[in-house]
Design a protein around this motif. Sequence first.
Motif, PDB file in Angstrom:
ATOM      1  N   UNK A 438       5.463  -0.658   0.074  1.00 63.03           N
ATOM      2  CA  UNK A 438       4.415  -0.097  -1.241  1.00 63.03           C
ATOM      3  C   UNK A 438       5.598  -0.355  -2.353  1.00 63.03           C
ATOM      4  N   UNK A 439       3.960  -0.669  -3.091  1.00 63.14           N
ATOM      5  CA  UNK A 439       4.395  -1.233  -4.375  1.00 63.14           C
ATOM      6  C   UNK A 439       4.155   0.064  -5.718  1.00 63.14           C
ATOM      7  N   UNK A 445       0.500   3.978  -5.984  1.00 65.92           N
ATOM      8  CA  UNK A 445       0.652   3.288  -5.001  1.00 65.92           C
ATOM      9  C   UNK A 445      -0.321   2.180  -4.365  1.00 65.92           C
ATOM     10  N   UNK A 446       0.139   0.901  -4.257  1.00 66.11           N
ATOM     11  CA  UNK A 446      -0.742  -0.509  -3.251  1.00 66.11           C
ATOM     12  C   UNK A 446       0.520  -1.406  -2.431  1.00 66.11           C
ATOM     13  N   UNK A 447      -0.865  -1.222  -1.522  1.00 69.77           N
ATOM     14  CA  UNK A 447       0.239  -1.862  -0.698  1.00 69.77           C
ATOM     15  C   UNK A 447       1.007  -3.583  -1.116  1.00 69.77           C
ATOM     16  N   UNK A 448       1.850  -4.150  -0.129  1.00 63.85           N
ATOM     17  CA  UNK A 448       2.105  -4.770  -0.681  1.00 63.85           C
ATOM     18  C   UNK A 448       1.046  -6.374   0.409  1.00 63.85           C
ATOM     19  N   UNK A 449       0.679  -5.801   0.939  1.00 68.55           N
ATOM     20  CA  UNK A 449      -0.636  -7.265   1.790  1.00 68.55           C
ATOM     21  C   UNK A 449      -1.589  -6.995   0.622  1.00 68.55           C
ATOM     22  N   UNK A 450      -2.675  -5.833  -0.551  1.00 74.49           N
ATOM     23  CA  UNK A 450      -3.513  -5.392  -0.802  1.00 74.49           C
ATOM     24  C   UNK A 450      -4.122  -6.781  -1.921  1.00 74.49           C
ATOM     25  N   UNK A 451      -3.045  -7.807  -1.599  1.00 75.75           N
ATOM     26  CA  UNK A 451      -3.114  -9.033  -2.443  1.00 75.75           C
ATOM     27  C   UNK A 451      -2.985  -8.484  -3.992  1.00 75.75           C
ATOM     28  N   UNK A 452      -2.801  -7.577  -4.396  1.00 71.52           N
ATOM     29  CA  UNK A 452      -2.586  -7.664  -6.310  1.00 71.52           C
ATOM     30  C   UNK A 452      -2.281  -7.657  -7.212  1.00 71.52           C
TER      31      UNK A 452
END
Length: 555
Positions: A438-439, A445-452
């Motif tokens: 998690x970033x 907080x965003x997921x590593x796989x969210x694409x951001x």
Amino acid sequence: MSSDRLIYLPLGGAGEIGMNAYVYGYGKPGKERLILVDLGVTFPDMDTTPGVDLILPDITWLAERRDRLEGVFITHAHEDHVGAVAHYYEQLGAPIHARAFTANIARAKMAEHGHPDTAVRVVSPWPETVTAGPFTVGFAPISHSIPESSGLVIDTPGGRLVHTGDFKIDTDPVVGEPFDREMWESIGADGIKAMICDSTNVFSEHAGRSESSVGAPITELIQGRPGMVVATTFASNVARVKTLAEAGVRAGRSVCLMGRAMNRMVEAGKQTGVLTGFPATIPPEEASKLARESVMLIVTGSQGERRAASAQLANGKYNGITMKEGDTFLFSSKTIPGNERGVIRIMNQFSEQGVDVIEGDDRYHVSGHANRPDLDAMHKILRPQILIPMHGEHRHLREHVKLAKSNRIEGVVAVNGMMIDLGGNAPKVAEYIETGRTYLDGSVKIGAMDGIVRDRIRMALNGHVMINVIIDEDDAPLGDPWVEIMGLPETGRARAPLVDVLEEDLAQFMGRAGDKTLADDDKLEQGLRRVARQSTQTETGKRPEVTVVISRLTE
């Protein structure tokens, strides 16, 4: 025969160095009561995670079972073990247990996020214990590069576990408790089901050195230097900070601490009583007025962090102090793999200023982790039935298992997401859990796989094109598209402005587009994006990220 099982599940720190988070559970399968050992962070880099502030373990699996979580136990106050406690307190809600120095650091983090400091509970060292559901947990002092590090003695109905945390065998650590062989032998006397063990230095064949061995060489170095001496080390390594400060005083210099983290750690050590007899220091404004040969600075930024004191000095000036030709800069630390670029950048900046840089010299640094002989000794002290290596990359874990087998101990490589059933005479894989990262991106907080972050990297590599078109009430273009570019050269191979080339190609596409395309936003956007990428690639060799804004007029 009991149907309960004893499980171990790493969510971070197994197959990597950093971001430690280890779950233990006991009970019926799928209904185990749980504890979490450590909750740390790792740090981003501009190549793979640009703009990210921190990287946290993905605790989704644990958060979904928070009603079964009995407590969080923190082995020591390094960021890769305690750095995420405040970020995840709301999601987990469990009490946090730590010794006094670690609790001091954890409470400061909780306060920054508005969480109650009462959630952090101070625990006395072994043989005192904490009961958490079916677990009884004791904090057994163990030597490391930060005060009050502890291995955890975890007693369960399924047997005794020892989670070493980060450690080394050091009988004279300068600050903190020395390694107590008799205590650890007594802990292992009645049998250890499994030891979950630090693996960082498993490839280092030579015997580990004591922290006390670096003081004399550092003193000798400082005494032989003509100008100002600046040293950097991990702020959390208060034993090394004290060693450096004492060496500076012995060399006849006034000592100044610089960097918020450095001052915070030293203050925490004094408040909790683990750091005594620390030499008197002077503030930066006083240091800037003294003769250079009578000053020693101890600063943050041993890993090349851009905002730390080391980097600020390398950039020119910090707190009114400037490095000059004839000064010396000492890295009393080891560069963590992945941080080499930042450290080398600072070294070169100092070199351009005429500063002598000393880095990678083992006379002035010792590791806080157990080398292979220390690991071998710990195996023989505790004689566990099972060895599970942690705190290491896959190659470290695999090599540690080989070492265990040479000592006739059953070992298993368990990486993040691999749940191990410790019942029976041999460990076995019970389940595979989806784990990740998690970033912390700014305050979100965003997921590593969210694409951001992926999109951010693509824009950094290839640039960005924004296309604007207006469609009238009859689904016909109202004028030509206009374009804005970012991160791309102004002119391409045609030697004409890139914006003009793109707008011409896009206008031709709009002129050829059929009625169905002009009436359908998705088809129109797809076509415009394709043309923009093809044209940009022809002109610059790059396929940029493209944003299309379609504005439609209505009657």
